[in-house]
Design an enzyme around this catalytic site. Structure first.
Site, PDB file in Angstrom:
ATOM      1  N   GLY A  13       0.798  -1.225   0.000  1.00  0.00           N
ATOM      2  CA  GLY A  13       0.000   0.000   0.000  1.00  0.00           C
ATOM      3  C   GLY A  13       0.832   1.276   0.000  1.00  0.00           C
ATOM      4  N   ASN A  14       1.958   1.260   0.744  1.00  0.00           N
ATOM      5  CA  ASN A  14       2.752   2.486   0.882  1.00  0.00           C
ATOM      6  C   ASN A  14       3.416   2.926  -0.425  1.00  0.00           C
ATOM      7  OD1 ASN A  14       4.518   0.183   1.125  1.00  0.00           O
ATOM      8  ND2 ASN A  14       6.102   1.618   1.764  1.00  0.00           N
ATOM      9  N   LYS A 131     -12.833 -10.346   5.191  1.00  0.00           N
ATOM     10  CA  LYS A 131     -12.105  -9.135   4.800  1.00  0.00           C
ATOM     11  C   LYS A 131     -12.995  -7.886   4.900  1.00  0.00           C
ATOM     12  CE  LYS A 131      -8.874  -6.778   2.635  1.00  0.00           C
ATOM     13  NZ  LYS A 131      -7.645  -6.403   3.305  1.00  0.00           N
ATOM     14  N   LYS A 219      -3.545  -9.584  -2.348  1.00  0.00           N
ATOM     15  CA  LYS A 219      -2.683  -9.268  -3.495  1.00  0.00           C
ATOM     16  C   LYS A 219      -1.346 -10.024  -3.461  1.00  0.00           C
ATOM     17  CE  LYS A 219       0.672  -6.108  -1.952  1.00  0.00           C
ATOM     18  NZ  LYS A 219       0.466  -6.224  -0.544  1.00  0.00           N
ATOM     19  N   LYS A 281       2.098 -12.642   3.165  1.00  0.00           N
ATOM     20  CA  LYS A 281       3.338 -12.452   2.393  1.00  0.00           C
ATOM     21  C   LYS A 281       4.232 -13.681   2.515  1.00  0.00           C
ATOM     22  CE  LYS A 281       3.282  -7.509   3.276  1.00  0.00           C
ATOM     23  NZ  LYS A 281       2.421  -7.167   2.130  1.00  0.00           N
TER      24      LYS A 281
HETATM   25  P1  ADP Z   1       1.367  -3.973   2.574  1.00  0.00           P
HETATM   26  O1  ADP Z   1       0.542  -2.785   2.271  1.00  0.00           O
HETATM   27  O2  ADP Z   1       2.778  -3.834   2.088  1.00  0.00           O
HETATM   28  O3  ADP Z   1       0.726  -5.278   2.179  1.00  0.00           O
HETATM   29  P2  ADP Z   1       0.927  -4.724   5.372  1.00  0.00           P
HETATM   30  O4  ADP Z   1       0.625  -3.701   6.403  1.00  0.00           O
HETATM   31  O5  ADP Z   1      -0.150  -5.619   4.913  1.00  0.00           O
HETATM   32  O6  ADP Z   1       1.577  -3.935   4.154  1.00  0.00           O
HETATM   33  O7  ADP Z   1       2.162  -5.641   5.860  1.00  0.00           O
HETATM   34  C1  ADP Z   1       3.372  -5.086   6.349  1.00  0.00           C
HETATM   35  C2  ADP Z   1       3.337  -4.991   7.870  1.00  0.00           C
HETATM   36  O8  ADP Z   1       3.371  -6.290   8.453  1.00  0.00           O
HETATM   37  C3  ADP Z   1       4.520  -4.323   8.526  1.00  0.00           C
HETATM   38  O9  ADP Z   1       4.407  -2.915   8.502  1.00  0.00           O
HETATM   39  C4  ADP Z   1       4.461  -4.865   9.967  1.00  0.00           C
HETATM   40  O10 ADP Z   1       3.781  -3.975  10.813  1.00  0.00           O
HETATM   41  C5  ADP Z   1       3.568  -6.112   9.846  1.00  0.00           C
HETATM   42  N1  ADP Z   1       4.149  -7.343  10.399  1.00  0.00           N
HETATM   43  C6  ADP Z   1       3.406  -8.303  10.988  1.00  0.00           C
HETATM   44  N2  ADP Z   1       4.158  -9.321  11.403  1.00  0.00           N
HETATM   45  C7  ADP Z   1       5.442  -9.026  11.066  1.00  0.00           C
HETATM   46  C8  ADP Z   1       6.690  -9.701  11.240  1.00  0.00           C
HETATM   47  N3  ADP Z   1       6.752 -10.878  11.832  1.00  0.00           N
HETATM   48  N4  ADP Z   1       7.816  -9.104  10.746  1.00  0.00           N
HETATM   49  C9  ADP Z   1       7.746  -7.903  10.141  1.00  0.00           C
HETATM   50  N5  ADP Z   1       6.572  -7.206   9.963  1.00  0.00           N
HETATM   51  C10 ADP Z   1       5.438  -7.763  10.417  1.00  0.00           C
HETATM   52 MG    MG Z   2      -1.125  -6.108   3.023  1.00  0.00          MG
END
Ligand code: ADP
Ligand code: MG
Length: 318
Positions: A13-14, A131, A219, A281
């Site tokens: 998202g960022n 969701k 995604k 992810k």
């Molecule tokens: P995106 O928009 O890139 O999909 P998300 O917010 O869905 O972003 O996922 C990224 C976030 O996952 C990070 O900012 C962090 O806060 C979170 N996160 C959760 N568990 C972990 C972990 N084990 N290690 C690193 N980040 C984590």
């Molecule tokens: Mg995400």
């Protein structure tokens, strides 16, 4: 000539809208420009690129517009809104990337492909939608939407005035419908933007007809399917952290560098990666390597080039 390395990049998202921003066109163009600088670097390092991206904030805003303007113009359902965001975001990438290459006097074709992703009718998420999407509602508004539109609504925040949201299924992606078209564009040396927002979820009826669904596909998981369908070498997931961590947020937190699939599976099973953010992810990254991909990488946008060189990021290999 040696074959170029094909990378499927899933942008978080960022890459388009920072959490604290309103999402004005200026905000979004600036973020996309920063993202495109990194993509141009990868192109110059001779990687072939397929880009996919999230659409949460953009789809959320469009859903609000459908609802608020429903007495003026006919509101559009979620599958159409998903397709709209693929065009909206793809256009920004095409425009900004083309301008970068134009200044470098390079002629590189860039195309966004509106993508449908097939899901299965018996996916368990259809029985238990998970969701949250669109605006927040008061309890009264939410129950009214349940009554009149058949929405499934849930309380998603403990406190406040508007604490309810619509929830929709988030089924597993099964097949990228437009695979041949994406492959043809890659063979024509284009940079392709595809499967944005996880793609438009579609289901196939017995007679073969595809129908768009009011659902959302993760995604990162759809990006994995995309990477596998075009035989990509690397699946690169770019988010807002340099590494996935174990003991995330705890004093004994530890960044993960190069790890094997079995190590990643062990950490996933131990619950180190939160559901709805890092969880999908790591799941997608594992699936890619298990299905024959060379490596999956999870890192931040700024570290993307270094991670491709093996210098940072969480790199998952067989
Ligand atoms: P995106 O928009 O890139 O999909 P998300 O917010 O869905 O972003 O996922 C990224 C976030 O996952 C990070 O900012 C962090 O806060 C979170 N996160 C959760 N568990 C972990 C972990 N084990 N290690 C690193 N980040 C984590
Ligand atoms: Mg995400």
């Amino acid at each position: 000539m040696s074959e170029k390395t094909l990378v499927v990049i899933a942008l978080g998202g960022n890459a388009i809208k920072q959490a604290k921003e309103k999402g004005t066109v200026e905000n979004q163009r600036r973020n996309v420009a920063i993202t495109c600088e990194q993509l141009v670097k990868m192109n110059e390092l001779n990687y072939k690129l397929i880009i996919t991206h999230g659409n949460g904030p953009q789809a959320g805003s469009l859903l609000i517009q459908q609802e608020e303007a429903k007495d003026l113009v006919a509101p559009q359902p979620m599958d159409i809104v998903g397709a709209m965001t693929q065009g909206q975001i793809g256009y920004m990438f095409q425009n900004i990337l083309q301008n970068y290459f134009m200044r470098k006097k390079k002629n590189i074709p860039i195309a966004t492909l509106i993508t449908q992703v097939l899901v299965k009718e018996d996916d368990p998420d259809f029985d238990n939608p998970s969701k949250p999407v669109g605006p927040f509602y008061t309890e009264e508004e939410a129950l009214n939407l349940k009554e009149t539109k058949g929405y499934i609504v849930k309380k998603v925040k403990p406190k406040g005035e508007k604490t309810w949201r619509r929830v929709v299924p988030s089924p597993e992606p099964y097949k990228i419908v437009e695979t041949e078209c994406i492959q043809a564009l890659i063979d024509a040396h284009a940079i392709v933007i595809a499967s944005g927002g996880g793609g438009v979820p579609v289901m196939q009826k017995a007679d073969g007809t595809l129908i768009g669904l009011e659902a959302v596909i993760d995604k990162d998981k759809a990006g994995n399917k995309l990477a596998l369908s075009v035989n990509a070498d690397i699946y690169l997931i770019l988010t807002d952290v340099e590494n996935a961590c174990i003991n995330f947020g705890k004093p004994e937190e530890k960044s993960l560098g190069k790890i094997t699939v079995s190590e990643a599976e062990k950490y996933l099973a131990e619950g180190h990666f939160l559901a709805g953010s890092m969880g999908p992810k790591v799941t997608a990254a594992i699936r890619f390597v298990k299905a024959g991909g060379k490596q999956s990488i999870i890192t931040s946008l700024a570290c993307a080039v270094d991670a491709l060189a093996g210098k940072t990021g969480t790199i998952i290999v067989k």
